[in-house]
Design an enzyme around this catalytic site. Structure first.
Site, PDB file in Angstrom:
ATOM      1  CG  ASP A 185      71.383  24.066  -0.037  1.00 54.78           C
ATOM      2  OD1 ASP A 185      71.037  23.081   0.064  1.00 54.78           O
ATOM      3  OD2 ASP A 185      71.936  23.842  -1.718  1.00 54.78           O
ATOM      4  CD  GLU A 227      75.321  17.387   0.459  1.00 54.81           C
ATOM      5  OE1 GLU A 227      75.254  17.486   0.038  1.00 54.81           O
ATOM      6  OE2 GLU A 227      73.432  17.239  -0.033  1.00 54.81           O
TER       7      GLU A 227
END
Length: 440
Positions: A14, A193
């Site tokens: 991420d 997402e």
């Protein structure tokens, strides 16, 4: 620095890249090798001088939801996992935004980009909009500070969501600024997402992960609140590789644009390491899709320096990268017809000899077979040599055809008993692959 670009022992998924001053910072979640859960209970940051992207400095943990041997918890209402941070600069301070699993998320602040960060609070919303906050949709927050000082937060899971933040407090959601489903819900571009906003040449870019999972895609708008138009795929970490969810963003460093993302290791989608690819933003604002490579920040790698097998960007046939120790990673579960590939090597322009040597470090599984070495394409590329392994050998040297220029490189593994239909060895692992080097 090749992919993955951080040290072998570090697992940062991420990754959100930000340039502050003369350094680039990567803010990330934190995975554990071989884990069966996404992320753990801390966030980390690394940084590098913009002029030396091959040397990264670890600034350690910057935020916690559980105490450890060196830190207390930074929140008192949860001990759940931390996901996907972002950090922005505003009025002399650096603000950290993160999602806490099954919670509302939180905002923290520091006087330095490397932290440590001190909790301010969770988000503040009006009574009429409290239901939205309760939904916990502040997942994977990405924040944009526009030139006019206005601040926007983008987030969501299965459906996208944006709001404007009070630029003074950085935690208050301005009443009436909520906007739900601002990104496409049409397949195959439907939002899943990983919102990450950027402003480039006056246009607003939204990088995100669609429901297909292994891709990062992007949309653009003339306004920070949309409408956003889908523009295309940036990268797919599941092409000729064990894919999984993807999360990252784009960043300009010294005039070159890069895409930061992650890919999978340890035979699980929950053990991810940060990678980077060079990209190009064209005059019309589009970004051509890039392939996964072994390059990292380099233009080409040297085959004449020891190459760790783990920087492979092609893994076909069930093989995967696995951590043997903090010092070593190997490719294991190599079976008949497994392919391991690397992009790209510069073999130079030495035409003085017709052959060169290649040395492979294999860990024996007691099997025998051959390894076919191909360049440029694993299906139709030129085969430059073949290695025979006999079960007990670990360091194998053979002569192959001399190669010049820039090429991708592939190792195709064949079991000695591949044509034995009734043989007990038909589906056996052949070996593990540690490293290799070419020599002239």
């Amino acid at each position: 620095m090749a992919n993955p670009y951080l040290p072998d022992w570090e697992y940062i998924p991420d990754g959100e890249p930000r340039v502050f001053g003369d350094r680039v910072y990567i803010y990330g979640s934190h995975d554990k090798p071989g884990s069966d859960r996404f992320c753990d209970y801390k966030l980390k940051v690394w940084s590098a001088d913009c002029k030396n992207l091959n040397h990264w400095t670890c600034h350690g943990d910057i935020f916690h939801t559980r105490p450890d041997e060196d830190h207390g918890s930074d929140v008192d209402w949860s001990d759940h996992e931390l996901y996907a941070p972002d950090v922005v600069y505003k009025d002399g301070h650096y603000y950290l935004y993160a999602y806490i699993v099954n919670e509302k998320g939180c905002v923290a602040v520091s006087d330095k980009p490397e932290g440590p960060f001190t909790l301010i609070s969770t988000y503040h919303v009006g009574a009429d909009e409290n239901e939205i906050l309760k939904e916990g949709i502040f997942i994977d927050p990405g924040v944009l500070v526009d030139e006019d000082g206005r601040v926007y937060i983008y987030c969501g899971f299965n459906h996208s969501f944006l709001a404007e933040l009070d630029g003074t407090t950085m935690v208050d959601i301005l009443p009436g600024s909520f906007k739900d489903r601002f990104l496409s819900e049409e397949e195959p571009t439907a939002f899943f997402e990983a919102c990450s906003p950027r402003k480039v040449n006056g246009s607003y870019y939204m990088i995100y992960s669609p429901k297909c999972g292994s891709r990062l895609v992007y949309a653009t708008s003339n306004s920070p609140v949309g409408p956003f138009q889908y523009r295309g795929i940036l990268i797919d970490n599941g092409v000729d590789y064990p894919g999984g969810n993807n999360h990252g963003s784009i960043c300009e460093i010294n005039g070159q644009w890069y895409l930061f993302y992650h890919r999978m290791t340890n035979n699980t989608v929950m053990s991810r390491r940060g990678c980077v690819e060079k990209i190009e933003i064209l005059e019309d604002g589009t970004i051509p899709q890039v392939e996964m490579t072994s390059l990292g920040f380099e233009d080409a790698l040297s085959p004449y320096e020891t190459v760790k097998a783990e920087i492979a960007c092609v893994l076909i046939g069930g093989c995967y990268i696995s951590e043997a120790s903090p010092f070593s990673r190997r490719i294991q579960n190599i079976r008949n017809n497994s392919i391991i590939g690397y992009k790209y090597f510069d073999f130079g322009n030495d035409y003085s000899s017709s052959t060169m040597a290649v040395v492979l470090h294999l860990i024996s599984c007691g099997a025998s077979g051959t390894i076919h070495i191909l360049i440029d394409d694993y299906k139709s590329g030129e085969e430059i040599g073949t290695i025979v392994f006999e079960g007990s050998e670990e360091i194998i040297t053979t002569r192959v055809k001399n190669v010049t220029g820039r090429h991708s490189l592939f190792f195709l593994f064949k079991d000695k008993f591949e044509n034995c239909q009734l043989c007990q060895f038909a589906e056996r692992p052949l070996c593990q692959f540690e490293e290799f080097v070419f020599m002239k």
